[in-house]
Design an enzyme around this catalytic site. Structure first.
Site, PDB file in Angstrom:
ATOM      1  N   HIS A 119       0.839  -1.204   0.000  1.00  0.00           N
ATOM      2  CA  HIS A 119       0.000   0.000   0.000  1.00  0.00           C
ATOM      3  C   HIS A 119       0.867   1.245   0.000  1.00  0.00           C
ATOM      4  CE1 HIS A 119       1.089  -0.440   4.206  1.00  0.00           C
ATOM      5  NE2 HIS A 119       0.734   0.813   4.414  1.00  0.00           N
ATOM      6  N   ASP A 121       0.536   4.941   1.975  1.00  0.00           N
ATOM      7  CA  ASP A 121      -0.230   5.344   3.148  1.00  0.00           C
ATOM      8  C   ASP A 121      -1.404   6.280   2.803  1.00  0.00           C
ATOM      9  OD1 ASP A 121       1.218   3.880   5.016  1.00  0.00           O
ATOM     10  OD2 ASP A 121       2.783   5.419   5.124  1.00  0.00           O
ATOM     11  N   HIS A 267       4.770   0.079   0.330  1.00  0.00           N
ATOM     12  CA  HIS A 267       5.497  -0.727   1.308  1.00  0.00           C
ATOM     13  C   HIS A 267       4.613  -1.840   1.841  1.00  0.00           C
ATOM     14  CE1 HIS A 267       3.554   2.521   3.523  1.00  0.00           C
ATOM     15  NE2 HIS A 267       3.583   1.757   4.591  1.00  0.00           N
ATOM     16  N   ARG A 282       4.928   6.307  14.053  1.00  0.00           N
ATOM     17  CA  ARG A 282       5.062   6.850  12.693  1.00  0.00           C
ATOM     18  C   ARG A 282       4.588   8.301  12.674  1.00  0.00           C
ATOM     19  NH1 ARG A 282       1.417   4.405   8.058  1.00  0.00           N
ATOM     20  NH2 ARG A 282       0.358   6.402   8.100  1.00  0.00           N
TER      21      ARG A 282
HETATM   22  C1  SIN Z   1       2.962   1.103   7.946  1.00  0.00           C
HETATM   23  O1  SIN Z   1       3.207   2.281   8.195  1.00  0.00           O
HETATM   24  O2  SIN Z   1       2.239   0.771   7.020  1.00  0.00           O
HETATM   25  C2  SIN Z   1       3.627   0.049   8.807  1.00  0.00           C
HETATM   26  C3  SIN Z   1       4.992  -0.234   8.302  1.00  0.00           C
HETATM   27  C4  SIN Z   1       5.765  -1.119   9.231  1.00  0.00           C
HETATM   28  O3  SIN Z   1       5.325  -1.376  10.361  1.00  0.00           O
HETATM   29  O4  SIN Z   1       6.858  -1.540   8.857  1.00  0.00           O
END
Ligand code: SIN
Length: 291
Positions: A119, A121, A267, A282
């Site tokens: 995805h 974000d 990612h 995050r």
């Molecule tokens: C995310 O922000 O989608 C999670 C990424 C992660 O935990 O590595």
């Protein structure tokens, strides 16, 4: 997995422009296509010159990584603010008193982990986030890697006919799947989650390069074509973009940071470490309407 084997050389022949050396940071590429580890910097007090070079390293590598960083929550937020206004997630839990500090956590009792699936974000936002800065403080003994894929490379490797077909198409991105997702944190659902229409191929506002901008997490359908055609095209694009040729994989250690550009990267977080815990925060930076 799509087969890119050919008899006339590699499908993707991207050679990065030689933009010269860096003066204040070190930049160690993970692959020629995506990802670089940055050294010689303390993110709690970067100089202005280092900030300029970080902008450049992000533009050149799409995702950048840092080791051994010691930031307070405020320091993490301040670092994010140096790249723009901060984004508040429409659904996910945040640290008490810091709505812009999203909690990333999974342990043996978690019903789910964030980001398990390719995805970009919050692409359901009309102005989706420009970038995300993930700071992991607690790691499992093994596993919990994050995979990143260059949507520039995925676009570049499409055939000219497919590029022509996708040109001008838009797709619907929907955040409705957030409903109920964070109930284990006691978070009540909102009456509505964001929905937006975005071009299937977007042009990056800084680099001017084209990037594929549909993702399995949020894109529901391509607009203006029959649904079965949209399903077939999206399924081809999702298989194509997941080719390891376009990827790098980051192995976390405690106090590492990954900073990715959502405009040209997707990612995928691995939840292969149960029953261990993985935890961090995050900070997400607001972006612009994709064009
Ligand atoms: C995310 O922000 O989608 C999670 C990424 C992660 O935990 O590595």
């Amino acid at each position: 997995m799509s087969q890119l084997r050919r008899r006339d050389g590699p499908r993707i022949k991207y050679v990065a422009e030689d933009a010269g050396t860096y003066d204040t940071i070190t930049v160690d590429k993970l692959t020629p296509i995506i990802g670089a580890e940055i050294g010689n910097i303390d993110l709690s007090k970067p100089s202005n010159r280092q900030m300029d070079e970080l902008h450049r390293a992000l533009a050149e590598n799409s995702v950048i990584f840092f080791r051994d960083q010691y930031l307070s929550s405020e320091g993490h937020l301040d670092f994010g603010r140096r790249f723009g206004e901060l984004h508040i997630h429409p659904a996910a839990p945040s640290a008490p008193g810091h709505p812009e500090l999203m909690i990333i956590h999974a342990d043996k009792d978690s019903p789910r982990a964030n980001g398990e699936g390719w995805h970009s974000d919050v692409s359901c936002d009309p102005e989706p986030p420009m970038g995300s800065i993930l700071y992991i403080r607690q790691c499992p003994p093994h596993g919990g890697d994050t995979l990143f894929a260059s949507m520039y490379a995925a676009y570049d490797a499409l055939s000219d006919r497919m590029k022509a077909y996708l040109d001008g198409l838009k797709a619907l991105h929907d955040g409705e799947h957030y409903r109920g997702q964070y109930a284990n944190y006691g978070i009540a659902d909102k009456p509505e989650y964001p929905r937006a229409e975005h071009p299937v191929v977007r042009t990056h506002p800084v680099t001017g390069r084209k990037a594929l901008y549909v993702n399995k997490g949020f894109t529901r359908r391509i607009l203006g074509i029959p649904l079965d055609e949209s399903d077939a095209i999206l399924s081809y694009l999702y298989e194509h973009m997941a080719n390891p040729l376009f990827q790098c994989r980051f192995r976390w250690r405690e106090n590492s940071i990954a900073f990715w550009d959502n405009r040209c990267v997707q990612h995928h977080a691995m939840w292969d470490y149960w029953p261990h815990a993985r935890s961090g925060h995050r900070v997400t930076i607001k972006g612009e309407r994709p064009v």
